[in-house]
Motif scaffolding. Structure first.
Motif, PDB file in Angstrom:
ATOM      1  N   GLY A   1      14.256   6.419 -50.572  1.00  0.00           N
ATOM      2  CA  GLY A   1      13.986   5.690 -49.340  1.00  0.00           C
ATOM      3  C   GLY A   1      15.116   4.757 -48.949  1.00  0.00           C
ATOM      4  N   LYS A   2      16.284   4.920 -49.574  1.00  0.00           N
ATOM      5  CA  LYS A   2      17.360   3.963 -49.294  1.00  0.00           C
ATOM      6  C   LYS A   2      17.923   4.138 -47.887  1.00  0.00           C
ATOM      7  CE  LYS A   2      20.449   6.867 -52.117  1.00  0.00           C
ATOM      8  NZ  LYS A   2      19.587   8.061 -52.095  1.00  0.00           N
ATOM      9  N   SER A   3      18.090   5.405 -47.430  1.00  0.00           N
ATOM     10  CA  SER A   3      18.574   5.626 -46.064  1.00  0.00           C
ATOM     11  C   SER A   3      17.552   5.165 -45.038  1.00  0.00           C
ATOM     12  CB  SER A   3      18.850   7.105 -45.822  1.00  0.00           C
ATOM     13  OG  SER A   3      20.058   7.469 -46.422  1.00  0.00           O
ATOM     14  N   MET A   4      16.274   5.294 -45.417  1.00  0.00           N
ATOM     15  CA  MET A   4      15.197   4.975 -44.481  1.00  0.00           C
ATOM     16  C   MET A   4      15.237   3.514 -44.058  1.00  0.00           C
ATOM     17  SD  MET A   4      11.330   6.104 -45.140  1.00  0.00           S
ATOM     18  CE  MET A   4      11.838   7.463 -46.169  1.00  0.00           C
ATOM     19  N   ILE A   5      15.649   2.637 -44.975  1.00  0.00           N
ATOM     20  CA  ILE A   5      15.710   1.211 -44.646  1.00  0.00           C
ATOM     21  C   ILE A   5      16.732   0.992 -43.534  1.00  0.00           C
ATOM     22  CG2 ILE A   5      16.231  -1.083 -45.550  1.00  0.00           C
ATOM     23  CD1 ILE A   5      15.290  -0.025 -48.290  1.00  0.00           C
ATOM     24  N   GLY A   6      17.907   1.592 -43.702  1.00  0.00           N
ATOM     25  CA  GLY A   6      18.949   1.479 -42.673  1.00  0.00           C
ATOM     26  C   GLY A   6      18.485   2.040 -41.354  1.00  0.00           C
ATOM     27  N   LYS A   7      17.804   3.185 -41.414  1.00  0.00           N
ATOM     28  CA  LYS A   7      17.327   3.817 -40.175  1.00  0.00           C
ATOM     29  C   LYS A   7      16.282   2.952 -39.497  1.00  0.00           C
ATOM     30  CE  LYS A   7      18.496   8.574 -41.089  1.00  0.00           C
ATOM     31  NZ  LYS A   7      18.221   9.591 -42.099  1.00  0.00           N
ATOM     32  N   ALA A   8      15.403   2.321 -40.300  1.00  0.00           N
ATOM     33  CA  ALA A   8      14.379   1.462 -39.713  1.00  0.00           C
ATOM     34  C   ALA A   8      15.034   0.272 -39.006  1.00  0.00           C
ATOM     35  CB  ALA A   8      13.413   0.988 -40.791  1.00  0.00           C
ATOM     36  N   VAL A   9      16.088  -0.274 -39.625  1.00  0.00           N
ATOM     37  CA  VAL A   9      16.772  -1.412 -39.012  1.00  0.00           C
ATOM     38  C   VAL A   9      17.386  -0.995 -37.677  1.00  0.00           C
ATOM     39  CG1 VAL A   9      18.725  -2.983 -39.234  1.00  0.00           C
ATOM     40  CG2 VAL A   9      17.236  -2.567 -41.203  1.00  0.00           C
TER      41      VAL A   9
ATOM     42  N   VAL B   1       6.733   2.357 -39.009  1.00  0.00           N
ATOM     43  CA  VAL B   1       6.678   1.104 -39.754  1.00  0.00           C
ATOM     44  C   VAL B   1       5.236   0.626 -39.676  1.00  0.00           C
ATOM     45  CG1 VAL B   1       7.414  -1.296 -39.810  1.00  0.00           C
ATOM     46  CG2 VAL B   1       9.064   0.487 -39.277  1.00  0.00           C
ATOM     47  N   THR B   2       4.553   0.598 -40.833  1.00  0.00           N
ATOM     48  CA  THR B   2       3.137   0.229 -40.812  1.00  0.00           C
ATOM     49  C   THR B   2       2.937  -1.260 -41.041  1.00  0.00           C
ATOM     50  OG1 THR B   2       3.058   0.924 -43.110  1.00  0.00           O
ATOM     51  CG2 THR B   2       2.240   2.476 -41.482  1.00  0.00           C
ATOM     52  N   GLU B   3       3.819  -1.875 -41.839  1.00  0.00           N
ATOM     53  CA  GLU B   3       3.704  -3.312 -42.107  1.00  0.00           C
ATOM     54  C   GLU B   3       5.104  -3.859 -42.274  1.00  0.00           C
ATOM     55  OE1 GLU B   3       1.138  -4.434 -45.497  1.00  0.00           O
ATOM     56  OE2 GLU B   3       0.202  -2.488 -45.152  1.00  0.00           O
ATOM     57  N   GLY B   4       5.213  -5.169 -42.110  1.00  0.00           N
ATOM     58  CA  GLY B   4       6.483  -5.816 -42.418  1.00  0.00           C
ATOM     59  C   GLY B   4       7.278  -6.181 -41.197  1.00  0.00           C
ATOM     60  N   GLU B   5       8.344  -6.947 -41.436  1.00  0.00           N
ATOM     61  CA  GLU B   5       9.166  -7.474 -40.358  1.00  0.00           C
ATOM     62  C   GLU B   5      10.624  -7.130 -40.610  1.00  0.00           C
ATOM     63  OE1 GLU B   5       8.587  -9.099 -37.612  1.00  0.00           O
ATOM     64  OE2 GLU B   5       6.401  -9.247 -37.816  1.00  0.00           O
ATOM     65  N   ILE B   6      11.355  -6.883 -39.530  1.00  0.00           N
ATOM     66  CA  ILE B   6      12.803  -6.775 -39.624  1.00  0.00           C
ATOM     67  C   ILE B   6      13.395  -7.809 -38.681  1.00  0.00           C
ATOM     68  CG2 ILE B   6      14.803  -5.287 -39.311  1.00  0.00           C
ATOM     69  CD1 ILE B   6      12.917  -2.897 -39.675  1.00  0.00           C
TER      70      ILE B   6
ATOM     71  N   HIS C   1      13.142 -11.042 -34.202  1.00  0.00           N
ATOM     72  CA  HIS C   1      12.156 -10.068 -34.683  1.00  0.00           C
ATOM     73  C   HIS C   1      12.281  -8.754 -33.929  1.00  0.00           C
ATOM     74  CE1 HIS C   1       9.474 -12.598 -37.231  1.00  0.00           C
ATOM     75  NE2 HIS C   1      10.166 -13.534 -36.613  1.00  0.00           N
ATOM     76  N   LEU C   2      12.764  -7.707 -34.593  1.00  0.00           N
ATOM     77  CA  LEU C   2      12.959  -6.418 -33.910  1.00  0.00           C
ATOM     78  C   LEU C   2      11.623  -5.753 -33.579  1.00  0.00           C
ATOM     79  CD1 LEU C   2      16.003  -4.757 -35.719  1.00  0.00           C
ATOM     80  CD2 LEU C   2      15.947  -6.050 -33.592  1.00  0.00           C
ATOM     81  N   ASN C   3      10.641  -5.891 -34.486  1.00  0.00           N
ATOM     82  CA  ASN C   3       9.368  -5.182 -34.282  1.00  0.00           C
ATOM     83  C   ASN C   3       8.621  -5.650 -33.053  1.00  0.00           C
ATOM     84  OD1 ASN C   3      10.287  -4.641 -36.792  1.00  0.00           O
ATOM     85  ND2 ASN C   3       8.274  -4.593 -37.766  1.00  0.00           N
TER      86      ASN C   3
ATOM     87  N   THR D   1      14.602  -3.579 -25.080  1.00  0.00           N
ATOM     88  CA  THR D   1      15.245  -4.786 -25.606  1.00  0.00           C
ATOM     89  C   THR D   1      15.763  -4.527 -27.010  1.00  0.00           C
ATOM     90  OG1 THR D   1      13.275  -5.787 -24.677  1.00  0.00           O
ATOM     91  CG2 THR D   1      14.942  -7.272 -25.571  1.00  0.00           C
ATOM     92  N   ARG D   2      14.951  -3.833 -27.788  1.00  0.00           N
ATOM     93  CA  ARG D   2      15.315  -3.558 -29.161  1.00  0.00           C
ATOM     94  C   ARG D   2      16.610  -2.756 -29.228  1.00  0.00           C
ATOM     95  NH1 ARG D   2      12.604  -2.030 -34.527  1.00  0.00           N
ATOM     96  NH2 ARG D   2      14.459  -1.154 -35.448  1.00  0.00           N
ATOM     97  N   ARG D   3      16.702  -1.731 -28.354  1.00  0.00           N
ATOM     98  CA  ARG D   3      17.899  -0.893 -28.335  1.00  0.00           C
ATOM     99  C   ARG D   3      19.129  -1.735 -27.990  1.00  0.00           C
ATOM    100  NH1 ARG D   3      16.943   2.596 -24.040  1.00  0.00           N
ATOM    101  NH2 ARG D   3      18.712   1.776 -22.883  1.00  0.00           N
ATOM    102  N   LYS D   4      18.987  -2.601 -26.980  1.00  0.00           N
ATOM    103  CA  LYS D   4      20.113  -3.449 -26.556  1.00  0.00           C
ATOM    104  C   LYS D   4      20.503  -4.419 -27.671  1.00  0.00           C
ATOM    105  CE  LYS D   4      20.491  -1.633 -22.601  1.00  0.00           C
ATOM    106  NZ  LYS D   4      21.619  -0.748 -22.358  1.00  0.00           N
TER     107      LYS D   4
END
Lengths: 335, 298
Positions: free
Chosen positions: B49-57, B67-72, B78-80, B86-89
């Protein structure tokens, strides 16, 4: 290298055209129906028939006739139409612009419509919109072009008569053009009345020809777009802040167009074949309409001339497709 | 949490869970943070799941993953909570990606130059001249000979190593605060790998950019990182400064990973994979964990 490819290309073109010439020449003569019998009144004497046969060279053997005809063709003489009594090349070339304009308009409609639907489908992939678009293009595809022609006649000619259903241009408009490319020359000369009239006459037959091709382009292009949209460079573009629509238009479309282009090339020749019947439905004064008359009247020289022209047209189109392929794909440009 | 109000962390990932539609968790309560200019390596085996973290960010998770829980938090934002637009920008403004495979990460139908300058002009609003000058300077910085010619080239005219240099230049061009480097050397020749690693390290230090570096190679960890997060089956096994990971690994899985790294200095040493017994034990832990998690969710 380039010279060699060009030479090979020219040689194969010549061989293809020769093959077409042989086949059409033999076929129209073997097929039942005698052009001479159709020209003479029922009570004609043997002598009359013999005289007319000699006039058109039908008294000679098949190979002899072929050599005479081919010799003429090589010097630019395609013979004289039996029914219309004018040189075949002159007749055919006077009708070619009408058919070309119709085919090009149909192609433009098909590509524009097909691409738009494909882009929307790819943009909304995985949603009900995509499914809906897939279903409609499937339905459109399953109806042949001439049936679309009849549907349009019914819709826009009878039920809601907004478009002209027959001919190429309003007969009241006077046209004194040097070419028969009414639309193109009308645009160049600024004769917008001519352009408007030809376009409104062309719209229905062009749409009938375009719809099945548009559906085909939509399906294939959307599939290709969806594959390209999984590529890493589209992901990278998203990370860089581009919207999905702009990723599709700027990054994906050009790469997805490559395989579609081959289809369009092949299908465009079918589309030109389709003009034969569609022109008939709309009484459009093009090559196809003339071809049907020629076949009905057993006008052998005219049939031969039209078929040769169609064959040459197909070859040119394939050449153009190959050329545009190199334009779109930089990897093919060197070597 | 480290960092004060005025200097937030470049990246905070807090209790992040990512799951398949059927509820199966692929990432389990992952937390990590990056201070400005810090390099953190995510290390683990395939599927950890190491790549997945980068992709989620970066917001490029495959469509079926959520993303079911948690914050980035990217630079404290706060991206979520953001709308997709806005998130893309926001992500484009402060983060960039160095992808895994340089052979597929450049558009084959477009010239190199516009592929670097387009985002600068169209997203970051730079002038064409400024974008072009920046691109040329960066291509020169990543040791590409004749940058002007390369800008006019198509990707197929460049080698894999050169393409990765181009992608590194493109990633650093908009001066991002965070770069996600997703196994950037995996697809390259061993000889080129070292140069690319050194290049990323140099540019990172010159620009004080934080880097989230994903790899499965403990050798890479030693070369580039300050902090290491060891992952197994989407769960953090150990989170520690790089030095300590090698001198005093506390988790048995970390020890096994280090032991499994082949060494050029000692080629005769037999290969020692991560022991099956340890993997089974860890997986049992995770099953218990998931059961508890589901119980808690209900």
């Amino acid at each position: 290298m380039l010279l060699k490819t060009t030479l090979i290309r020219l040689l194969t073109t010549a061989v293809t055209l020769f093959g077409v010439a042989v086949v059409v020449f033999v076929l129209v003569r073997v097929a039942p129906g005698n052009p001479i019998a159709m020209m003479l009144p029922p009570g004609a004497t043997e002598a009359d028939i013999a005289a007319l046969e000699a006039l058109y060279g039908f008294d000679k053997s098949l190979p002899e006739q072929f050599v005479i005809w081919l010799g003429g063709v090589l010097q630019g003489d395609f013979g004289t139409s039996i029914t219309l009594r004018r040189p075949v090349d002159e007749l055919v070339l006077s009708r070619l612009p009408a058919t070309l304009e119709l085919s090009i308009m149909a192609l433009v409609i098909a590509v524009a419509l097909g691409t738009a639907i494909a882009v929307i489908g790819a943009r909304r992939r995985g949603t009900a919109t995509e499914v809906g678009l897939d279903l409609s293009s499937g339905a459109v595809l399953s109806v042949p072009d001439f049936l679309w022609g009849l549907v349009f006649v019914l819709l826009f000619g009878v039920l809601w008569p907004v478009l002209s259903i027959s001919g190429r241009i309003d007969p009241q408009i006077e046209v004194d053009f040097t070419s028969n490319f009414y639309t193109f020359e009308g645009l160049l000369r600024g004769r917008l009345d001519v352009v408007q009239s030809t376009l409104s006459h062309m719209l229905m037959p062009a749409l009938a020809l375009a719809l099945p091709l548009a559906a085909m382009i939509a399906q294939l292009l959307k599939q290709n777009l969806k594959e390209v949209l999984l590529q890493d460079y589209t992901t990278l573009a998203r990370v860089r802040g581009f919207s999905e629509t702009s990723v599709i238009l700027r990054e994906a479309l050009r790469n997805a167009l490559l395989p579609t282009l081959t289809l369009v090339g092949v299908q465009f020749t079918f589309l030109i074949g389709g003009t034969v019947i569609v022109e008939r439905i709309f009484s459009y004064e093009g090559l196809g309409n003339m071809a049907i008359d020629a076949v009905i009247n057993r006008d052998l020289p005219l049939i031969q001339g039209i078929v040769l022209l169609f064959a040459a047209l197909f070859i040119v189109i394939n050449l153009l497709v190959d050329l545009s392929y190199t334009l779109l794909n930089p990897r093919l440009r060197h070597g | 949490m480290t960092g004060s109000q005025t200097h937030p962390n470049t990246l905070d990932v807090m209790q992040l869970n990512i799951a398949l539609p059927n509820g199966h968790r692929l990432l389990r309560d992952v937390s990590l943070s990056l201070r400005p200019g810090e390099v953190r390596v995510l290390v683990g085996e395939s599927g950890a799941g190491k790549s997945m973290i980068g992709k989620a960010v970066l917001g490029i998770l495959p469509q079926n993953l959520k993303v079911t829980e948690g914050e980035i938090l990217l630079e404290g934002q706060h991206l979520n909570a953001m709308t997709p637009w806005t998130r893309r920008k926001t992500v484009a403004q402060s983060a960039a990606l160095i992808p895994q495979d340089p052979l597929t990460a450049l558009n084959p139908a477009r010239r190199i130059g516009p592929q670097i300058t387009d985002p600068l002009v169209r997203i970051h609003g730079w002038s064409r001249t400024k974008a072009r000058e920046t691109a040329l300077a960066l291509l020169d910085r990543v040791h590409i000979r004749d940058p002007k010619r390369v800008m006019e080239s198509y990707p197929h005219e460049l080698s894999g190593g050169m393409r990765q240099r181009v992608l590194i230049a493109a990633a650093f061009a908009p001066s991002p605060r965070l770069i996600v480097a997703d196994e950037p050397t995996t697809a390259l020749d061993v000889t080129v790998q070292k140069q690319i690693l050194r290049l990323i390290r140099e540019l990172q230090q010159e620009t004080a950019t934080a880097v989230l570096f994903v790899t499965h190679d403990m050798g890479v960890v030693a070369k580039v990182s300050q902090q290491v997060t060891v992952l197994f089956a989407g769960k953090v096994m150990e989170d520690a400064p790089t030095e300590r990971i090698f001198t005093d690994p506390r988790h048995p899985y970390t020890r096994a990973l280090i032991a499994a790294t082949p060494s050029y200095a000692d080629l005769d040493r037999p290969f020692s994979p991560v022991p099956q017994a340890l993997i089974a034990e860890l997986q049992d832990d995770i099953v218990r964990d998931d059961a508890r998690h589901q119980g808690g969710a209900r």
